[in-house]
Design a protein around this motif. Structure first.
Motif, mmCIF file in Angstrom:
data_model
loop_
_atom_site.group_PDB
_atom_site.id
_atom_site.type_symbol
_atom_site.label_atom_id
_atom_site.label_comp_id
_atom_site.label_asym_id
_atom_site.label_seq_id
_atom_site.Cartn_x
_atom_site.Cartn_y
_atom_site.Cartn_z
ATOM 1 N N ARG A 40 7.115 -4.074 -14.467
ATOM 2 C CA ARG A 40 8.184 -3.609 -13.584
ATOM 3 C C ARG A 40 7.646 -3.227 -12.201
ATOM 4 N NH1 ARG A 40 13.208 -1.447 -16.256
ATOM 5 N NH2 ARG A 40 13.367 -2.689 -18.162
ATOM 6 N N ARG A 41 6.464 -2.650 -12.180
ATOM 7 C CA ARG A 41 5.851 -2.335 -10.888
ATOM 8 C C ARG A 41 5.529 -3.620 -10.121
ATOM 9 N NH1 ARG A 41 4.044 2.699 -9.762
ATOM 10 N NH2 ARG A 41 2.322 1.910 -8.492
ATOM 11 N N GLU A 42 5.154 -4.661 -10.847
ATOM 12 C CA GLU A 42 4.856 -5.927 -10.180
ATOM 13 C C GLU A 42 6.120 -6.542 -9.587
ATOM 14 O OE1 GLU A 42 2.755 -9.100 -8.606
ATOM 15 O OE2 GLU A 42 2.122 -7.094 -9.270
ATOM 16 N N VAL A 43 7.249 -6.338 -10.235
ATOM 17 C CA VAL A 43 8.510 -6.805 -9.666
ATOM 18 C C VAL A 43 8.774 -6.116 -8.330
ATOM 19 C CG1 VAL A 43 11.024 -6.824 -9.967
ATOM 20 C CG2 VAL A 43 9.535 -7.475 -11.866
ATOM 21 N N VAL A 44 8.449 -4.815 -8.237
ATOM 22 C CA VAL A 44 8.596 -4.102 -6.963
ATOM 23 C C VAL A 44 7.664 -4.704 -5.921
ATOM 24 C CG1 VAL A 44 8.337 -1.889 -5.791
ATOM 25 C CG2 VAL A 44 9.304 -1.963 -8.100
ATOM 26 N N ARG B 260 0.839 -1.213 0.000
ATOM 27 C CA ARG B 260 0.000 0.000 0.000
ATOM 28 C C ARG B 260 0.869 1.257 0.000
ATOM 29 N NH1 ARG B 260 -3.611 -3.100 3.195
ATOM 30 N NH2 ARG B 260 -2.533 -2.488 5.106
ATOM 31 N N ALA B 261 1.921 1.240 0.787
ATOM 32 C CA ALA B 261 2.816 2.403 0.840
ATOM 33 C C ALA B 261 3.469 2.642 -0.519
ATOM 34 C CB ALA B 261 3.885 2.184 1.912
ATOM 35 N N PHE B 262 3.810 1.568 -1.208
ATOM 36 C CA PHE B 262 4.365 1.703 -2.554
ATOM 37 C C PHE B 262 3.354 2.324 -3.508
ATOM 38 C CE2 PHE B 262 4.442 -0.537 -6.733
ATOM 39 C CZ PHE B 262 5.487 0.174 -7.313
ATOM 40 N N GLU B 263 2.132 1.829 -3.487
ATOM 41 C CA GLU B 263 1.096 2.341 -4.392
ATOM 42 C C GLU B 263 0.806 3.821 -4.109
ATOM 43 O OE1 GLU B 263 0.401 0.572 -6.795
ATOM 44 O OE2 GLU B 263 0.511 -1.532 -6.230
ATOM 45 N N GLU B 264 0.899 4.200 -2.838
ATOM 46 C CA GLU B 264 0.600 5.573 -2.441
ATOM 47 C C GLU B 264 1.845 6.460 -2.410
ATOM 48 O OE1 GLU B 264 -1.300 5.031 1.322
ATOM 49 O OE2 GLU B 264 -2.974 3.866 0.473
ATOM 50 N N GLU B 265 2.981 5.893 -2.800
ATOM 51 C CA GLU B 265 4.254 6.630 -2.845
ATOM 52 C C GLU B 265 4.612 7.234 -1.491
ATOM 53 O OE1 GLU B 265 4.166 9.378 -6.095
ATOM 54 O OE2 GLU B 265 4.088 7.786 -7.594
ATOM 55 N N ARG B 266 4.413 6.452 -0.446
ATOM 56 C CA ARG B 266 4.761 6.885 0.907
ATOM 57 C C ARG B 266 6.154 6.363 1.256
ATOM 58 N NH1 ARG B 266 1.886 4.391 4.643
ATOM 59 N NH2 ARG B 266 0.450 3.166 3.374
ATOM 60 N N TYR C 45 9.145 -11.850 -1.757
ATOM 61 C CA TYR C 45 9.303 -12.965 -2.698
ATOM 62 C C TYR C 45 8.646 -14.245 -2.166
ATOM 63 C CZ TYR C 45 12.804 -9.943 -4.898
ATOM 64 O OH TYR C 45 13.468 -8.900 -5.508
ATOM 65 N N ASP C 46 7.580 -14.073 -1.392
ATOM 66 C CA ASP C 46 6.834 -15.189 -0.795
ATOM 67 C C ASP C 46 7.613 -15.929 0.279
ATOM 68 O OD1 ASP C 46 4.614 -14.639 -2.372
ATOM 69 O OD2 ASP C 46 5.220 -16.030 -3.955
ATOM 70 N N ALA C 47 8.741 -15.393 0.721
ATOM 71 C CA ALA C 47 9.482 -16.033 1.806
ATOM 72 C C ALA C 47 8.643 -16.019 3.081
ATOM 73 C CB ALA C 47 10.804 -15.303 2.052
ATOM 74 N N PRO C 48 8.700 -17.079 3.872
ATOM 75 C CA PRO C 48 7.891 -17.126 5.094
ATOM 76 C C PRO C 48 8.408 -16.251 6.224
ATOM 77 C CG PRO C 48 9.234 -19.094 4.917
ATOM 78 C CD PRO C 48 9.445 -18.324 3.645
ATOM 79 N N HIS C 49 9.646 -15.785 6.100
ATOM 80 C CA HIS C 49 10.253 -14.995 7.175
ATOM 81 C C HIS C 49 11.007 -13.803 6.592
ATOM 82 C CE1 HIS C 49 9.550 -18.686 9.445
ATOM 83 N NE2 HIS C 49 10.284 -19.325 8.567
ATOM 84 N N VAL C 50 11.087 -12.745 7.377
ATOM 85 C CA VAL C 50 11.919 -11.610 6.989
ATOM 86 C C VAL C 50 12.534 -11.019 8.243
ATOM 87 C CG1 VAL C 50 9.932 -10.054 7.016
ATOM 88 C CG2 VAL C 50 11.992 -9.383 5.771
ATOM 89 N N GLN D 204 17.518 -7.081 1.034
ATOM 90 C CA GLN D 204 16.653 -6.203 0.245
ATOM 91 C C GLN D 204 16.733 -4.765 0.741
ATOM 92 O OE1 GLN D 204 13.259 -9.258 0.787
ATOM 93 N NE2 GLN D 204 12.627 -8.017 -0.966
ATOM 94 N N THR D 205 17.461 -3.948 0.003
ATOM 95 C CA THR D 205 17.557 -2.536 0.340
ATOM 96 C C THR D 205 16.203 -1.846 0.239
ATOM 97 O OG1 THR D 205 19.820 -2.517 -0.513
ATOM 98 C CG2 THR D 205 18.763 -0.389 -0.199
ATOM 99 N N ILE D 206 15.350 -2.312 -0.685
ATOM 100 C CA ILE D 206 14.066 -1.652 -0.907
ATOM 101 C C ILE D 206 13.220 -1.610 0.351
ATOM 102 C CG2 ILE D 206 12.848 -3.740 -1.646
ATOM 103 C CD1 ILE D 206 11.401 -1.990 -3.730
ATOM 104 N N LEU D 207 13.379 -2.576 1.240
ATOM 105 C CA LEU D 207 12.576 -2.572 2.469
ATOM 106 C C LEU D 207 12.921 -1.368 3.333
ATOM 107 C CD1 LEU D 207 12.651 -6.387 3.326
ATOM 108 C CD2 LEU D 207 10.975 -5.103 1.979
#
Length: 237
Positions: free
Chosen positions: A118-122, A73-79, A129-134, A173-176
């Motif tokens: 490309r947005r879907e890759v983000v 949601r934050a990505f879609e809203e550019e937050r 990436y569907d990983a069970p843990h982060v 993942q730097t994007i996080l």
């Protein structure tokens, strides 16, 4: 002492050269004891004056799912709310970043002009990436933060190598870190701690084409300047 006989690579060397980042995971969770062992291994990382500045939040289950949804949601809203910049400059480092992205997009079957692809890759990034843990790696701001960030990097490398040694997989993942406020709020983390990046982890999907990516590494000669040592390939006499 050296001999002419070939010496088999040590297990650590095999581990270093076999580790790779997974970009598609199976949903099967790791057991709590396995996660604990990885964290114990990561805890052995060196740090400046033994400050051990890492503050790590591991998220799984329903909490993981809710956080992922909020990140999307934050990505879609550019937050965006990064604690640190993500600037590759204008030279060779930016070129390498672009080359990396092109390889990933190609493995995903996403064309150069496919904006939605490309947005879907983000989004896949933000779904871990569907990983069970982060694991989210936070750090206190000690001075300018550079030495502390280096310590976090060493912790992360231990974490990733431990996963590999135990038959699991991870991806930093730097994007996080681009959504630090979202993560802090969800995990009730003080603003005093800055989010450097996250590591999604679990078991890689062996059938995913994207997991067959092996990013190239530069020849050592392009990164290292040797002083006062023999030429490459020459042994001390």
């Amino acid at each position: 002492m050296t001999t002419d006989a070939a010496v088999p690579a040590a297990p650590l060397i095999d581990l270093l050269r076999s580790r790779s980042s997974a970009r598609q995971f199976l949903p099967t969770p790791m057991s709590p004891p396995d996660i604990r062992e990885v964290l114990e291994d990561a805890q052995r990382a060196p740090s400046n004056s033994n400050t051990q500045p890492w503050v790590v939040h591991v998220v799984s289950g329903a909490k993981r799912d809710a956080l992922s949804a909020e990140l999307v949601r934050a990505f879609e809203e550019e937050r965006f709310s990064p604690d640190f910049t993500a600037d590759y400059g204008t030279g060779v480092y930016l070129e390498r970043s672009h080359d990396h992205a092109a390889i990933v997009y190609q493995a995903r079957g996403v064309g150069r002009t496919d904006v939605e692809g490309r947005r879907e890759v983000v989004r896949e990034n933000l779904r871990f990436y569907d990983a069970p843990h982060v694991a989210f790696l936070f750090m206190p701001m000690l001075g300018d933060g550079v030495r502390t960030a280096g310590d976090i990097g060493m912790y992360a490398q231990n974490f990733l190598l431990s996963l590999t040694a135990r038959g699991f997989h991870g991806i930093p993942q730097t994007i996080l870190g681009m959504y630090a406020d979202v993560v802090r709020q969800a995990l009730d983390v003080s603003d005093d701690y800055k989010l450097l990046f996250g590591i999604s982890f679990g078991t890689a999907d062996p059938d995913a084409a994207v997991n067959r990516i092996r990013m190239h590494r530069l020849p050592v000669e392009q990164s290292v300047v040797m002083h006062g040592v023999p030429e490459w390939g020459c042994a001390n006499s």
